[in-house]
Design a protein around this motif. Sequence first.
Motif, mmCIF file in Angstrom:
data_model
loop_
_atom_site.group_PDB
_atom_site.id
_atom_site.type_symbol
_atom_site.label_atom_id
_atom_site.label_comp_id
_atom_site.label_asym_id
_atom_site.label_seq_id
_atom_site.Cartn_x
_atom_site.Cartn_y
_atom_site.Cartn_z
ATOM 1 N N SER A 1 46.430 36.677 50.211
ATOM 2 C CA SER A 1 45.635 37.138 49.070
ATOM 3 C C SER A 1 45.983 38.554 48.670
ATOM 4 O O SER A 1 45.996 38.901 47.481
ATOM 5 C CB SER A 1 44.140 37.046 49.402
ATOM 6 O OG SER A 1 43.741 35.704 49.568
ATOM 7 N N GLN B 1 43.179 35.480 43.960
ATOM 8 C CA GLN B 1 42.343 35.405 45.153
ATOM 9 C C GLN B 1 41.311 34.288 45.062
ATOM 10 O O GLN B 1 40.973 33.655 46.061
ATOM 11 C CB GLN B 1 41.664 36.745 45.397
ATOM 12 C CG GLN B 1 42.611 37.821 45.915
ATOM 13 C CD GLN B 1 41.890 39.097 46.290
ATOM 14 O OE1 GLN B 1 40.670 39.168 46.212
ATOM 15 N NE2 GLN B 1 42.640 40.102 46.706
ATOM 16 N N SER B 2 40.774 34.034 43.872
ATOM 17 C CA SER B 2 39.760 32.994 43.735
ATOM 18 C C SER B 2 40.332 31.613 44.074
ATOM 19 O O SER B 2 39.632 30.766 44.650
ATOM 20 C CB SER B 2 39.206 32.987 42.306
ATOM 21 O OG SER B 2 40.239 32.738 41.356
ATOM 22 N N CYS C 1 39.387 28.522 47.205
ATOM 23 C CA CYS C 1 38.893 27.187 46.875
ATOM 24 C C CYS C 1 39.933 26.077 46.942
ATOM 25 O O CYS C 1 39.585 24.926 47.223
ATOM 26 C CB CYS C 1 38.283 27.193 45.472
ATOM 27 S SG CYS C 1 39.520 27.207 44.131
#
Length: 234
Positions: A97, A104-105, A109
Amino acid sequence: MTSPTDDRSPKLPRGWLRATIVSTIALAFVCGAAGFIAFLSQLRGAETVPDRRADGIVVLTGGSSRVSDAMELLAAGYGRRLLISGVHPTSTANDISRTLPENQSFMACCVDLDRTALSTRGNAAEARRWAEGRRFKSLIVVTSNYHMPRALVEFSHAMPQATLIPFVVVGDKWREEPWWTSGSTLRLLLLEYVKYIAAELRVRLEDFGIDLVPEMSEQPAGQRPKRPATAQAS
């Protein structure tokens, strides 16, 4: 009077063995050169956006910008999830990240990490398990242009029923100078060509039931998880 026994056995022409060896070497060289040219013809010199979407995306670590390009494909909706295969055992999702702050999101997920694959064959085996576990039928395969031919050989053999969509990553050095002017790039291509031929031969032998290198040898004993760990930012 006894005459000495004449040796009337037929003799090979003088220099026959030497001519045979030279001819064999020359033929092998010509075949190798022709194969190398055919291998080079498969390499793309520019990155091309996939013409369709897939269920998942798999990126093989080992080359510059492979992971970032794969993340961009994920962000653009070309796949529902991304598998980063061949991650170093000590690397974490946070480490990745930090190098890709804009994504990063997605790391939290939609990204899975495979830390067990040690080779291209191992990448293909782990991608197969990952895809089967998620019932993915189509994959975008992301790797460097020089590595793509061998990757497709391994992936096609590991998952013959899956639809594979190649996305080649072209490094800056490849763009900036012709490969034949760089000694290091030429050596890289020659080595990759040898590995590609070896993969092709191994796969063809396996089609006839001859498995010289069992798949289990691709991974250390005791380090074969059922599925890659999901990358969760802590």
